[in-house]
Motif scaffolding. Structure first.
Motif, PDB file in Angstrom:
ATOM      1  N   UNK A 246       0.819  -1.322   0.030  1.00 15.77           N
ATOM      2  CA  UNK A 246       0.068  -0.027  -0.039  1.00 15.77           C
ATOM      3  C   UNK A 246       0.881   1.193  -0.030  1.00 15.77           C
ATOM      4  N   UNK A 247       0.449   2.326  -0.701  1.00 20.79           N
ATOM      5  CA  UNK A 247       1.297   3.599  -0.715  1.00 20.79           C
ATOM      6  C   UNK A 247       1.451   3.953   0.536  1.00 20.79           C
ATOM      7  N   UNK A 248       0.672   3.882   1.590  1.00 19.16           N
ATOM      8  CA  UNK A 248       1.088   4.436   3.085  1.00 19.16           C
ATOM      9  C   UNK A 248       1.883   3.685   3.842  1.00 19.16           C
ATOM     10  N   UNK A 249       2.314   2.548   3.044  1.00 17.03           N
ATOM     11  CA  UNK A 249       3.051   1.531   3.632  1.00 17.03           C
ATOM     12  C   UNK A 249       2.345   0.735   4.848  1.00 17.03           C
TER      13      UNK A 249
END
Length: 350
Positions: A246-249
């Motif tokens: 996920x982009x937010x980690x």
């Protein structure tokens, strides 16, 4: 050894791809079923880079599946018009084979037994003895809505809602058709609970008739064997795939695994997902062999040619982004990858 090549077929289907399949004898004849109500036949006899659209076969409604029949000149289709049709690929003649009471999700042909199997969302299978056209087809009720269907040299495997998998014996089906029995007489050779917790999206049988692989909407693939012994069943396994950080980690974005196909020569298999990637797997060694370049849209369908030289990849928008108004027009492509000599070879193969 020349590097592997990858080309897009032109012109592509006008809407989403539902199935791709190579001819059983020739590795240069490819059929593509589409939501634009057509089946496309491509000719690869001059190589993938010079493939030509040989013909199109129009239907009354979107075509959900297609398979070849007893020869490279015969095909069967399944569609949203509740119909199973036979197509003479030479002259384009289309004949209604059977009707269901809802859209027909899959159609498969067993060359070993001369049996045609169609699976419909009316929770039934229709079984036809194509070697005896005057025989009465059998209608078999299913305990769930079929999501995927595959045929091995000796078995029919149906994956349904409720995590139900029915396995039927083709010899038993042939005997019942020959004797004129009823569909209620056909019992599953085995009924299993899927190893996957979520809805089955794709199903493919091993070419050596040993087992099958299933995939789910939740980024997993399971590999199982037919033999019903404790030792054999202990070999089954499932694994995560087609996921991206996920982009937010925070965890992974999970994509459906829409397509599976076994390599006819090496027994390895390919998976295609909503993340736009295709991966090659060694089922015996339980490892990924490689992952191909990401496509801009979802991978919807996969097929290897019978000689293992080509991999056909159907690409079109999926529902991963949650769009309401689906339109695959202009965003659909069929990619042919010409495999290197050992590209699909398992790590343990000699």
């Amino acid at each position: 050894m020349a590097p592997a090549t990858q080309v897009e077929l032109s012109p592509p289907p006008g809407d989403a791809v539902s199935a791709v399949v190579f001819a059983p004898e020739s590795s240069t004849k490819l059929l593509v079923a589409s939501w634009d109500k057509n089946v496309y036949r491509y000719d690869l006899s001059n190589g993938a880079s010079d493939a030509k659209l040989a013909n199109t076969y129009e239907h009354r409604a979107p075509v959900l599946d297609v398979c070849f029949g007893a020869s490279d000149d015969e095909a069967y289709t399944a569609g949203m018009d509740w119909a199973v049709n036979r197509i003479n690929l030479t002259n384009g003649e289309k004949v209604l084979v059977s009707k269901h009471a809802a859209p027909v999700r899959n159609v498969r042909y067993s060359a070993n037994h001369g049996i045609l199997v169609s699976a419909s969302w009316d929770c039934s299978l229709n079984l036809h003895d194509t070697e005896n056209p005057s025989s009465t087809p059998l209608r078999v009720s299913l305990p769930g809505k079929p999501q995927a269907l595959a045929i091995s040299p000796s078995k029919v495997v149906v994956a349904m809602t409720g995590r139900i998998i029915n396995i039927y014996d083709l010899d038993a089906i042939k005997a019942l058709l020959t004797q004129g029995g009823s569909g209620s007489d056909l019992k599953p050779w085995q009924q299993r609970e899927s190893s996957l917790r979520y809805l089955t999206r794709a199903l493919a049988c091993m070419p050596n008739d040993a087992g099958y692989a299933t995939s789910s909407i939740e980024g997993r693939v399971a590999v199982e064997w037919f033999e019903d012994t404790a030792e054999s069943q202990a070999r089954k396994y499932a694994f995560k795939c087609h996921r991206q950080p996920a982009p937010d980690g925070d965890g992974d974005i999970v994509y459906p695994v829409n397509a599976l196909a076994f390599h006819s020569v090496h027994g390895t298999f390919a998976s295609g997902g909503g993340d736009g990637t295709v991966a090659l797997w060694d089922a015996e060694a339980k490892r990924r062999l490689k992952q191909y370049q990401k496509s801009p849209n979802s991978v919807a369908a996969l097929a290897f040619s019978n000689n293992g030289k080509y991999l056909a990849i159907g690409v079109c928008p999926g529902f991963e982004t949650g769009q309401q108004d689906y339109n695959g027009a202009g965003q659909t492509s069929v990619i042919i990858r010409e495999l290197g000599e050992n590209e699909a070879k398992g790590k343990g193969s000699k």
